[in-house]
Scaffold this active site. Sequence first.
Site, PDB file in Angstrom:
ATOM      1  N   ASP A 158     -11.800  -6.195  -3.429  1.00  0.00           N
ATOM      2  CA  ASP A 158     -12.761  -7.560  -3.231  1.00  0.00           C
ATOM      3  C   ASP A 158     -14.187  -7.196  -2.773  1.00  0.00           C
ATOM      4  O   ASP A 158     -14.250  -5.784  -2.426  1.00  0.00           O
ATOM      5  CB  ASP A 158     -12.077  -8.360  -2.439  1.00  0.00           C
ATOM      6  CG  ASP A 158     -11.860  -8.101  -0.906  1.00  0.00           C
ATOM      7  OD1 ASP A 158     -10.831  -7.687  -0.789  1.00  0.00           O
ATOM      8  OD2 ASP A 158     -12.655  -8.095  -0.098  1.00  0.00           O
ATOM      9  N   MET A 192      -9.312  -3.085   7.834  1.00  0.00           N
ATOM     10  CA  MET A 192      -8.969  -3.256   9.199  1.00  0.00           C
ATOM     11  C   MET A 192      -8.141  -2.427  10.049  1.00  0.00           C
ATOM     12  O   MET A 192      -7.664  -2.708  11.046  1.00  0.00           O
ATOM     13  CB  MET A 192      -8.370  -4.659   9.033  1.00  0.00           C
ATOM     14  CG  MET A 192      -9.005  -5.930   8.429  1.00  0.00           C
ATOM     15  SD  MET A 192      -8.081  -7.442   8.230  1.00  0.00           S
ATOM     16  CE  MET A 192      -7.864  -7.864   9.877  1.00  0.00           C
ATOM     17  N   GLU A 193      -8.224  -1.213   9.425  1.00  0.00           N
ATOM     18  CA  GLU A 193      -7.204  -0.243  10.149  1.00  0.00           C
ATOM     19  C   GLU A 193      -7.935   1.446  10.111  1.00  0.00           C
ATOM     20  O   GLU A 193      -7.414   2.190  11.246  1.00  0.00           O
ATOM     21  CB  GLU A 193      -5.967   0.145   9.363  1.00  0.00           C
ATOM     22  CG  GLU A 193      -5.214  -1.242   9.292  1.00  0.00           C
ATOM     23  CD  GLU A 193      -5.529  -2.087   8.158  1.00  0.00           C
ATOM     24  OE1 GLU A 193      -6.194  -1.685   7.240  1.00  0.00           O
ATOM     25  OE2 GLU A 193      -5.176  -3.203   8.148  1.00  0.00           O
ATOM     26  N   GLU A 239       0.797  -1.275   0.038  1.00  0.00           N
ATOM     27  CA  GLU A 239       0.062  -0.020   0.082  1.00  0.00           C
ATOM     28  C   GLU A 239       0.728   1.277  -0.107  1.00  0.00           C
ATOM     29  O   GLU A 239       0.210   2.268  -0.308  1.00  0.00           O
ATOM     30  CB  GLU A 239      -1.048  -0.090   1.334  1.00  0.00           C
ATOM     31  CG  GLU A 239      -2.277  -1.009   1.016  1.00  0.00           C
ATOM     32  CD  GLU A 239      -3.042  -1.215   2.252  1.00  0.00           C
ATOM     33  OE1 GLU A 239      -4.175  -1.372   1.956  1.00  0.00           O
ATOM     34  OE2 GLU A 239      -2.245  -1.120   3.375  1.00  0.00           O
TER      35      GLU A 239
HETATM   36  C1  3QA Z   1      -6.068  -7.820   4.759  1.00  0.00           C
HETATM   37  C2  3QA Z   1      -5.784  -6.383   4.539  1.00  0.00           C
HETATM   38  C3  3QA Z   1      -5.926  -5.452   5.988  1.00  0.00           C
HETATM   39  O1  3QA Z   1      -4.655  -4.607   5.906  1.00  0.00           O
HETATM   40  C4  3QA Z   1      -7.056  -4.789   5.611  1.00  0.00           C
HETATM   41  C5  3QA Z   1      -6.306  -5.468   3.393  1.00  0.00           C
HETATM   42  C6  3QA Z   1      -9.523  -5.342   1.772  1.00  0.00           C
HETATM   43  N1  3QA Z   1     -10.351  -6.614   1.992  1.00  0.00           N
HETATM   44  C7  3QA Z   1     -10.995  -6.687   3.127  1.00  0.00           C
HETATM   45  C8  3QA Z   1     -11.806  -7.700   3.542  1.00  0.00           C
HETATM   46  N2  3QA Z   1     -11.877  -7.762   5.061  1.00  0.00           N
HETATM   47  C9  3QA Z   1     -11.157  -6.961   5.518  1.00  0.00           C
HETATM   48  N3  3QA Z   1     -10.177  -5.912   5.119  1.00  0.00           N
HETATM   49  C10 3QA Z   1     -10.194  -5.865   3.894  1.00  0.00           C
HETATM   50  N4  3QA Z   1      -6.939  -4.543   4.290  1.00  0.00           N
HETATM   51  C11 3QA Z   1      -5.136  -8.712   4.401  1.00  0.00           C
HETATM   52  S1  3QA Z   1      -5.209 -10.224   4.964  1.00  0.00           S
HETATM   53  C12 3QA Z   1      -4.120 -11.192   4.094  1.00  0.00           C
HETATM   54  C13 3QA Z   1      -2.790 -11.039   4.227  1.00  0.00           C
HETATM   55  O2  3QA Z   1      -1.977 -11.713   3.350  1.00  0.00           O
HETATM   56  C14 3QA Z   1      -8.284  -4.099   3.530  1.00  0.00           C
HETATM   57  C15 3QA Z   1      -9.283  -5.200   3.007  1.00  0.00           C
HETATM   58  N5  3QA Z   1     -12.779  -8.460   2.688  1.00  0.00           N
HETATM   59  C16 3QA Z   1      -0.657 -11.746   3.556  1.00  0.00           C
HETATM   60  C17 3QA Z   1      -0.006 -12.863   2.752  1.00  0.00           C
HETATM   61  O3  3QA Z   1      -0.454 -14.123   3.622  1.00  0.00           O
END
Ligand code: 3QA
Length: 230
Positions: free
Chosen positions: A196, A172-173, A12
């Site tokens: 998504d 999530m932030e 990001e």
């Molecule tokens: C989640 C990221 C977290 O920082 C919140 C993306 C996008 N789609 C979402 C959803 N529910 C909640 N939050 C989000 N961000 C990443 S977890 C996977 C990490 O992979 C926003 C967000 N549906 C790391 C590699 O294993």
Amino acid sequence: MTLAIMGAMPEEIAPILEKLGEYKTTKYAGNTYYEANYKGIQLVIAYSKIGKVFSTLTATTMCEHFGATKLLFSGVAGAISPKLKVGDLIVATKLAQHDLDITAFGHPFGYVPEGSIYVEADKELLALSKEVALEMGKSVQEGIIATGDQFVADEERKNWIGEIFHADALEMEGASVAVVCDALHVPFFILRAISDAADMDASFSFDEFLETSAVESAEFVMKMVDKIVR
Ligand code: 3QA
């Protein structure tokens, strides 16, 4: 003036660091902070790591340790509103924590005593974002963002969050950053590009669109920075 630009994941903030070229790197409390001079102002940039706790730590550090007087968040989000498609931008008017629950005591979801369900984003930055959207010829939606320590990949949970908080997107932030900035009187702005739809395909969609959507968001945020500088 010191302006903070924050993300949660490396992806990001990578497009922002790329634009700057030269910066100073400092480690602090388990995160890396990038400081740069940009068109006459100081920038401090960092990704927090995922979730409300890490983002609280980073937002607080940016304000209290690095002296940020404005904070812009750039990142991706899951869509709740069917109007939001992958790649679309959403600007948060206000934010809530969807996983904050003391309803057993008769309080509404998202509320704790001496807090509030919603934290409102800075009006001036919202106005600036409208100008940027016009200039870029981009349609940017304003809406409510719900935040929680959960990657939502479930239609039922997503709809519940949409109904209870009237939220258009989730992540999530954002709300934790909002709480910090509100408490410290630091104007903030939370921008997200959809990666998504927080449904059963969310993890696949997220993996596919994280990078491209993060770039969409970062480009817009840098246009915001250019406006703030002028
Ligand atoms: C989640 C990221 C977290 O920082 C919140 C993306 C996008 N789609 C979402 C959803 N529910 C909640 N939050 C989000 N961000 C990443 S977890 C996977 C990490 O992979 C926003 C967000 N549906 C790391 C590699 O294993």
